[in-house]
Motif scaffolding. Structure first.
Motif, PDB file in Angstrom:
ATOM      1  N   LEU B  87       6.749  12.417  28.151  1.00  0.00           N
ATOM      2  CA  LEU B  87       6.514  13.682  28.843  1.00  0.00           C
ATOM      3  C   LEU B  87       7.772  14.142  29.582  1.00  0.00           C
ATOM      4  CD1 LEU B  87       3.865  15.380  29.010  1.00  0.00           C
ATOM      5  CD2 LEU B  87       3.990  14.884  31.437  1.00  0.00           C
ATOM      6  N   THR B  88       8.515  13.188  30.140  1.00  0.00           N
ATOM      7  CA  THR B  88       9.752  13.557  30.829  1.00  0.00           C
ATOM      8  C   THR B  88      10.724  14.220  29.858  1.00  0.00           C
ATOM      9  OG1 THR B  88       9.423  11.619  32.208  1.00  0.00           O
ATOM     10  CG2 THR B  88      11.560  12.692  32.345  1.00  0.00           C
ATOM     11  N   LEU B  89      10.849  13.606  28.694  1.00  0.00           N
ATOM     12  CA  LEU B  89      11.725  14.191  27.680  1.00  0.00           C
ATOM     13  C   LEU B  89      11.175  15.558  27.242  1.00  0.00           C
ATOM     14  CD1 LEU B  89      14.283  13.126  26.465  1.00  0.00           C
ATOM     15  CD2 LEU B  89      12.975  12.225  24.546  1.00  0.00           C
ATOM     16  N   ALA B  90       9.839  15.652  27.169  1.00  0.00           N
ATOM     17  CA  ALA B  90       9.215  16.916  26.771  1.00  0.00           C
ATOM     18  C   ALA B  90       9.548  18.021  27.763  1.00  0.00           C
ATOM     19  CB  ALA B  90       7.706  16.742  26.661  1.00  0.00           C
ATOM     20  N   LEU B  91       9.687  17.660  29.053  1.00  0.00           N
ATOM     21  CA  LEU B  91      10.039  18.672  30.057  1.00  0.00           C
ATOM     22  C   LEU B  91      11.414  19.263  29.763  1.00  0.00           C
ATOM     23  CD1 LEU B  91       8.839  17.002  33.376  1.00  0.00           C
ATOM     24  CD2 LEU B  91       7.832  18.945  32.194  1.00  0.00           C
ATOM     25  N   ILE B 129       3.442  20.119  14.279  1.00  0.00           N
ATOM     26  CA  ILE B 129       3.358  18.803  13.637  1.00  0.00           C
ATOM     27  C   ILE B 129       2.797  17.822  14.659  1.00  0.00           C
ATOM     28  CG2 ILE B 129       4.692  16.936  12.580  1.00  0.00           C
ATOM     29  CD1 ILE B 129       6.645  19.152  11.660  1.00  0.00           C
ATOM     30  N   HIS B 130       1.741  17.133  14.291  1.00  0.00           N
ATOM     31  CA  HIS B 130       1.053  16.239  15.224  1.00  0.00           C
ATOM     32  C   HIS B 130       1.911  15.037  15.601  1.00  0.00           C
ATOM     33  CE1 HIS B 130      -2.081  13.506  16.720  1.00  0.00           C
ATOM     34  NE2 HIS B 130      -2.715  14.627  17.045  1.00  0.00           N
ATOM     35  N   GLU B 131       1.693  14.516  16.819  1.00  0.00           N
ATOM     36  CA  GLU B 131       2.521  13.395  17.286  1.00  0.00           C
ATOM     37  C   GLU B 131       2.416  12.171  16.379  1.00  0.00           C
ATOM     38  OE1 GLU B 131       0.447  15.155  19.195  1.00  0.00           O
ATOM     39  OE2 GLU B 131      -0.860  13.922  20.427  1.00  0.00           O
ATOM     40  N   LEU B 132       1.255  11.996  15.720  1.00  0.00           N
ATOM     41  CA  LEU B 132       1.120  10.846  14.820  1.00  0.00           C
ATOM     42  C   LEU B 132       2.048  10.981  13.619  1.00  0.00           C
ATOM     43  CD1 LEU B 132      -2.615   9.742  14.578  1.00  0.00           C
ATOM     44  CD2 LEU B 132      -0.617   8.420  15.297  1.00  0.00           C
ATOM     45  N   ALA B 148      11.041   5.386  19.070  1.00  0.00           N
ATOM     46  CA  ALA B 148      10.284   6.166  18.088  1.00  0.00           C
ATOM     47  C   ALA B 148       9.045   6.760  18.741  1.00  0.00           C
ATOM     48  CB  ALA B 148       9.892   5.273  16.916  1.00  0.00           C
ATOM     49  N   ALA B 149       8.347   5.943  19.550  1.00  0.00           N
ATOM     50  CA  ALA B 149       7.129   6.429  20.200  1.00  0.00           C
ATOM     51  C   ALA B 149       7.448   7.545  21.183  1.00  0.00           C
ATOM     52  CB  ALA B 149       6.449   5.276  20.924  1.00  0.00           C
ATOM     53  N   VAL B 150       8.505   7.334  21.969  1.00  0.00           N
ATOM     54  CA  VAL B 150       8.846   8.325  22.994  1.00  0.00           C
ATOM     55  C   VAL B 150       9.230   9.651  22.352  1.00  0.00           C
ATOM     56  CG1 VAL B 150      10.507   8.866  24.788  1.00  0.00           C
ATOM     57  CG2 VAL B 150       9.473   6.600  24.705  1.00  0.00           C
ATOM     58  N   ALA B 154       7.494  13.230  22.694  1.00  0.00           N
ATOM     59  CA  ALA B 154       8.251  14.270  23.406  1.00  0.00           C
ATOM     60  C   ALA B 154       8.318  15.568  22.612  1.00  0.00           C
ATOM     61  CB  ALA B 154       9.658  13.770  23.710  1.00  0.00           C
ATOM     62  N   ILE B 155       8.475  15.476  21.302  1.00  0.00           N
ATOM     63  CA  ILE B 155       8.724  16.703  20.532  1.00  0.00           C
ATOM     64  C   ILE B 155       7.503  17.630  20.495  1.00  0.00           C
ATOM     65  CG2 ILE B 155       9.283  17.570  18.223  1.00  0.00           C
ATOM     66  CD1 ILE B 155      11.289  15.278  18.027  1.00  0.00           C
TER      67      ILE B 155
END
Lengths: 266, 272
Positions: B87-91, B129-132, B148-150, B154-155
């Motif tokens: 989420l931080t990266l998403a910000l 595109i879904h996070e999965l 990879a998870a982060v 984030a995207i």
């Protein structure tokens, strides 16, 4: 620091005088004429109130004077300068400032930050960003709040203040902006009668001591008579009377607000 | 003003009517889907009911052994770490692209159209595109690493946050902005002194909601093998150890509740 402080405070009370001259100003919305071509001169330091029924053109005229709205024809001179030819909002803001019925403060900022926003036009982007976190030029903001009688609420959120306090903060912001001409669009219509009288008294005395020209639209005839020296009646976009306050008679007011012949408002 | 109102009132009935038509179409589609279900066979296969019963009764005999609890704590920690980092990266994606996408930073129509169009397009691409799927792509590209998870979180979350931020920034009341402009402030200063402060409480509360979603997503993400609560849930399910499954699920619920309480506290402080 002491020197800076005195200079900043002096800035609040710098006297000035500036005339407003309208010549053949009109405003059309499609077919509808909101303001019929009208010419008038408001002298430096004069206190003028526009009266008249809703839709009579009071607000439209004030918005033209503030540069928010362009007139369809005619010219507006502020301090001998053509409003339409001023290149930036910053220059306009040095000549003319406006307060509104709904105060229009940013509710989530403190009263002090709202007041300091009066200088936004003059600050660099960096300075305004720093000031958002750590208010700069506090002295000027605090002394403006003290002048309007609410220094105690400087660090409260503007949204949590009462209507009367919010309008005082808006007046303090105008003090910090320090324009030559003060416009007020029904400045006290959303306040209770006791508060309305006080706030109006404050506005008039501030304009007086700095020699600023004050132009307001007023809902209440009694308050307008009490606080303004010249009354202008506007009806259907035209001037019905333009007289010193004491010369305006009940008959004139009756004709001004008479429902017959009023253009239907959409 | 008057000409605008008359135009609005001319357009409104048509908009309303087309909305009603759309509602009817959607209702019809729903009814049609009901008709196409095979009602004779039943929803649940024959062994399903007893499996459900077993699963439900496991809730009352939770596995609270030290091993399971320590696995749950460490898996919760991994999940929270993925969610917070993601989420931080998403910000960093959502705030700038949202601000540009709202088109409020400039008055110049050209800059506005290209900036807003470009950032809205990229936001749409990120979140469609879904996070999965992102997780699967990143695992293929960089292997089973936390990175990879982060990134996978984030995207799409950046895309969603940016879109909502853009709308919140556009929808603030106009009058206070106008009075800031009348002090001679440029659109950038109006943004910092008017739009952002006014939109911030809603932006924050939406971000907290997204953190909740992020925790859920991070848990699910570990199904692809990235560790965390979902990973433990899957292993326990494979073993038919329903008591353990419930323990992990209760930890997940606990995390979401904690975030909810935290967000309520922050919002209350903001609106004081």
């Amino acid at each position: 620091m002491a020197l800076l402080r005195t200079r900043e405070i002096e800035h609040l009370y710098s006297t000035a005088s500036c005339a407003v001259v309208l010549s053949e100003v009109s405003k059309q919305y499609g077919q509808k004429e909101a303001i019929a071509p009208l010419s008038l001169t408001i002298n430096p330091g004069e206190r003028v109130a526009f009266l008249g029924p809703s839709g009579g053109g009071k607000t439209t005229l004030l918005r033209i004077l503030s540069g928010q709205l362009e007139s369809s024809t005619g010219t507006v001179l502020l301090c001998d300068r053509d409003l339409a030819k001023m290149p930036t909002g910053r220059e306009v803001s040095q000549l003319v400032g406006m307060i509104h019925q709904q105060f229009d403060l940013v509710p989530n900022l403190s009263a002090l930050q709202n007041v300091l926003a009066g200088q936004l036009g003059e600050w660099s982007l960096l300075k305004s960003l720093v000031s958002l976190v750590w208010p700069l030029n506090r002295c000027i903001g605090l002394s403006a709040l003290a002048r309007v009688g609410v220094e105690g609420i400087a660090y409260q959120r503007a949204g949590s203040l009462s209507g009367g306090e919010q309008q005082r903060v808006a007046i303090a912001r105008l003090l910090v902006q320090n324009p030559q001409v003060i416009l007020a669009d029904e400045p006290v219509s959303s306040l209770d009668p006791a508060r309305a009288g006080e706030v109006l008294q404050l506005l008039v005395s501030i304009a007086d001591e700095a020699g600023k020209t004050l132009v307001a639209s007023m809902h209440s005839v009694e308050l307008a008579r009490e606080h303004f020296s010249r009354l202008i009646g506007l009806r259907n976009g035209a001037v019905i009377f333009d007289l010193p306050s004491h010369e305006v008679t009940e008959d004139m007011l009756h004709d001004l607000y008479d429902l017959k012949g009023l253009r239907a408002e959409a | 003003m008057t000409s605008m109102t008359s135009r609005d009132s001319a357009q409104k009935p048509r908009l309303l009517e087309s909305r009603r038509v759309l509602t009817l179409i959607l209702l019809a589609a729903f009814a049609w889907s009901l008709l196409n279900l095979d009602w004779t066979e039943g929803f649940i296969h024959s062994g399903g009911i007893s499996a459900m019963g077993e699963f439900a009764s496991a809730l009352f005999s939770l596995d609270l052994s030290a091993d399971t609890l320590s696995a749950a704590v460490s898996a919760s920690w991994t999940t929270v770490a993925y969610a917070v980092a993601g989420l931080t990266l998403a910000l960093f994606i959502g705030i700038p692209l949202g601000a540009i996408g709202s088109g409020v930073l400039t008055k110049s129509p050209w800059v506005r159209a290209t900036g807003a169009g470009g950032s809205r397009f990229s936001l749409a691409f990120f979140r469609s595109i879904h996070e999965l799927v992102w997780a699967w792509l990143f695992v293929a590209a960089i292997g089973l690493s936390p990175m990879a998870a982060v990134l996978a979180l984030a995207i799409p979350y950046g895309g969603i946050l940016g879109r909502i931020y853009a709308e919140l920034l556009q929808d603030v009341p106009e009058a206070p902005l106008q009075s800031l402009r009348s002090t001679g402030a440029s659109e950038w200063r109006v943004f910092w002194y008017g739009r952002l402060p006014m939109a911030l409480p809603d932006m924050l509360s939406y971000t907290f909601y997204r953190l909740e979603c992020g925790i859920r997503s991070a848990a699910i993400m570990s199904f692809v093998g990235l560790g965390g609560l979902g990973h433990e849930v899957r292993i326990a399910l494979d073993d038919l150890a329903y008591q353990q499954v419930w323990t992990y699920l209760l930890f997940l619920i606990g995390l979401v509740v904690i975030v909810d309480i935290w967000s309520t506290m922050v919002r209350r402080r903001l609106s004081e």
